[in-house]
Design a protein around this motif. Structure first.
Motif, PDB file in Angstrom:
ATOM      1  N   THR A  44       1.043  -1.237   0.207  1.00  0.00           N
ATOM      2  CA  THR A  44       0.043  -0.179  -0.113  1.00  0.00           C
ATOM      3  C   THR A  44       1.009   1.338  -0.041  1.00  0.00           C
ATOM      4  O   THR A  44       2.116   0.941  -0.307  1.00  0.00           O
ATOM      5  N   PHE A  46       1.784   4.272   2.346  1.00  0.00           N
ATOM      6  CA  PHE A  46       1.760   4.681   3.776  1.00  0.00           C
ATOM      7  C   PHE A  46       1.393   6.494   3.853  1.00  0.00           C
ATOM      8  O   PHE A  46       1.142   6.969   5.008  1.00  0.00           O
ATOM      9  N   PRO A  57      -5.617   3.247   7.576  1.00  0.00           N
ATOM     10  CA  PRO A  57      -5.086   1.822   8.006  1.00  0.00           C
ATOM     11  C   PRO A  57      -6.053   0.724   8.265  1.00  0.00           C
ATOM     12  O   PRO A  57      -5.804  -0.501   7.788  1.00  0.00           O
ATOM     13  N   LEU A  76       3.111  -6.014   5.865  1.00  0.00           N
ATOM     14  CA  LEU A  76       2.851  -4.881   5.300  1.00  0.00           C
ATOM     15  C   LEU A  76       3.955  -3.915   4.644  1.00  0.00           C
ATOM     16  O   LEU A  76       4.976  -3.871   5.306  1.00  0.00           O
ATOM     17  N   ALA A  97       5.335   5.794   8.605  1.00  0.00           N
ATOM     18  CA  ALA A  97       4.451   4.694   8.589  1.00  0.00           C
ATOM     19  C   ALA A  97       3.524   4.802   9.955  1.00  0.00           C
ATOM     20  O   ALA A  97       2.520   4.668   9.996  1.00  0.00           O
ATOM     21  N   PHE A 102       0.034   3.127  10.387  1.00  0.00           N
ATOM     22  CA  PHE A 102       0.336   1.656   9.826  1.00  0.00           C
ATOM     23  C   PHE A 102       1.454   1.099  10.627  1.00  0.00           C
ATOM     24  O   PHE A 102       2.558   1.185  10.295  1.00  0.00           O
ATOM     25  N   VAL A 111       5.882  -4.545   9.673  1.00  0.00           N
ATOM     26  CA  VAL A 111       5.967  -3.470   8.529  1.00  0.00           C
ATOM     27  C   VAL A 111       7.453  -3.440   8.003  1.00  0.00           C
ATOM     28  O   VAL A 111       8.338  -3.548   8.599  1.00  0.00           O
TER      29      VAL A 111
END
Length: 353
Positions: A44, A46, A57, A76, A97, A102, A111
């Motif tokens: 994705t 951030f 998120p 992620l 992030a 996130f 992450v």
């Protein structure tokens, strides 16, 4: 003809939008793509710190829950930016992030910044493109067992709009790859900012930088763009000298390269809310160009982007992206992607309640 599933944000029965996303994602039969112990990248954007238009998120949680139910191991991910900002290196990028939500406490998955500390973790993937014969991709995406590409549909100042193709291409390229899409020349030095500290010379893998009162990038430059990331003064920047059309064509070829690298094990979900006029890379955002629409999902990124684009035009009664970026044909990237075999412009829209 490809199938694109759609679920409107309209919700008279107050059903959770998260349930809609989960239902859409399950329509793609993720069990056919991801299984036990498979490392699955959930790719994705951030959002640059200060921007508020990026995907919420919490919208990622239903996708992650489905993957965990399949005993897969999702993580992620995003990649470092070519420009200098809060996402230039992995340390700042992770901080950014987490500030934007996130993080592990929100989504219960790790992450990982996919292209290394400063964007140098790159893998070349051969393609048979019209402009490029190989692309440079983030290693920790290429080495995944599969990917779920979760994109925010919005305007974009280079390609007209940004959706799944943009998330695949710019979003999965290493710093060297991003430079290749945006520029036809090596980075440039802003002499007024340069202090001749020599950090760029030390970091240059091609021995292409000389210090002569200020940094000079020579013809030895291979375009890795590492110097942009290491300069403490922000004195090295990008030559934004590629045409918008060629950048769009290169984006399609990079997206095709990601598809090839992951052997087609990619599913696509697009969030069409906060449809801002420009990229989420800006440290701020303008008001949306269209009302919130809802959620889309497909196994075909070309059809998915076309369906999102058509829906915006239908809701607005015109093309809000073309009115802002009148020098861009936003369909160029999709036509080229279709020509490469990445997907189809023809689609059937199936609404899921």
């Amino acid at each position: 003809m490809s199938v694109v599933y759609f679920s409107s944000l309209s919700n008279k029965k107050l059903n959770s939008p998260l349930n809609k996303i989960k239902k859409l994602f399950k329509k793609l039969s993720p069990e056919k793509y991801f299984g036990k112990n498979k490392l699955v990248a959930v790719k994705t954007h951030f959002g640059e710190f200060g921007n508020t238009a990026f995907i919420r998120p919490i919208y990622l949680r239903p996708i992650i829950e489905v993957l965990k139910d399949l005993k897969a191991k999702p993580y992620l991910t995003d990649t470092n930016t070519l420009y200098v900002g809060m996402r230039t290196n992995s340390v700042d990028h992770l901080h950014n992030a987490f500030l934007n939500g996130f993080n592990y406490s929100t989504l219960q998955v790790p992450v990982i910044i996919a292209d290394g500390l400063r964007g140098e973790n790159s893998v070349e993937v051969s393609i048979d493109g019209e402009l490029l014969d190989k692309v440079k991709l983030a290693a920790d995406i290429v080495h995944a067992d599969g990917m779920v590409c979760v994109s925010h549909f919005k305007g974009h100042e280079v390609s007209g709009f940004g959706g799944a193709i943009k998330n695949l291409s710019m979003g999965c390229a290493s710093r060297e790859g991003k430079l290749e899409m945006h520029s036809v020349t090596r980075p440039k030095v802003h002499k007024d900012k340069c202090t001749a500290c020599g950090y760029c010379k030390v970091a240059c893998a091609a021995d292409a930088i000389e210090i002569k009162g200020f940094a000079v990038i020579t013809d030895k430059c291979t375009g890795c763009a590492r110097c942009i990331a290491v300069c403490p003064e922000g004195a090295i920047g990008i030559n934004w000298d590629e045409t918008a059309e060629n950048t769009s064509l290169k984006m399609a070829e990079y997206a095709y390269g990601v598809h090839r690298a992951l052997r087609g094990n990619i599913l696509y979900v697009t969030i069409a809310t906060n449809i801002s006029p420009a990229c989420d890379c800006y440290p701020g955002n303008d008001k949306p160009v269209c009302e919130d629409i809802g959620f889309f999902a497909s196994t075909d990124p070309v059809a998915l982007d076309k369906a999102c684009y058509d829906m915006v035009l239908k809701r607005v009664g015109g093309d809000p992206f073309k009115s802002i970026y009148d020098y861009i044909d936003p369909i160029v990237q999709l036509k080229h992607a279709e020509k490469l075999g990445l997907g189809s412009l023809d689609y059937e829209l199936k609404e899921i309640k």
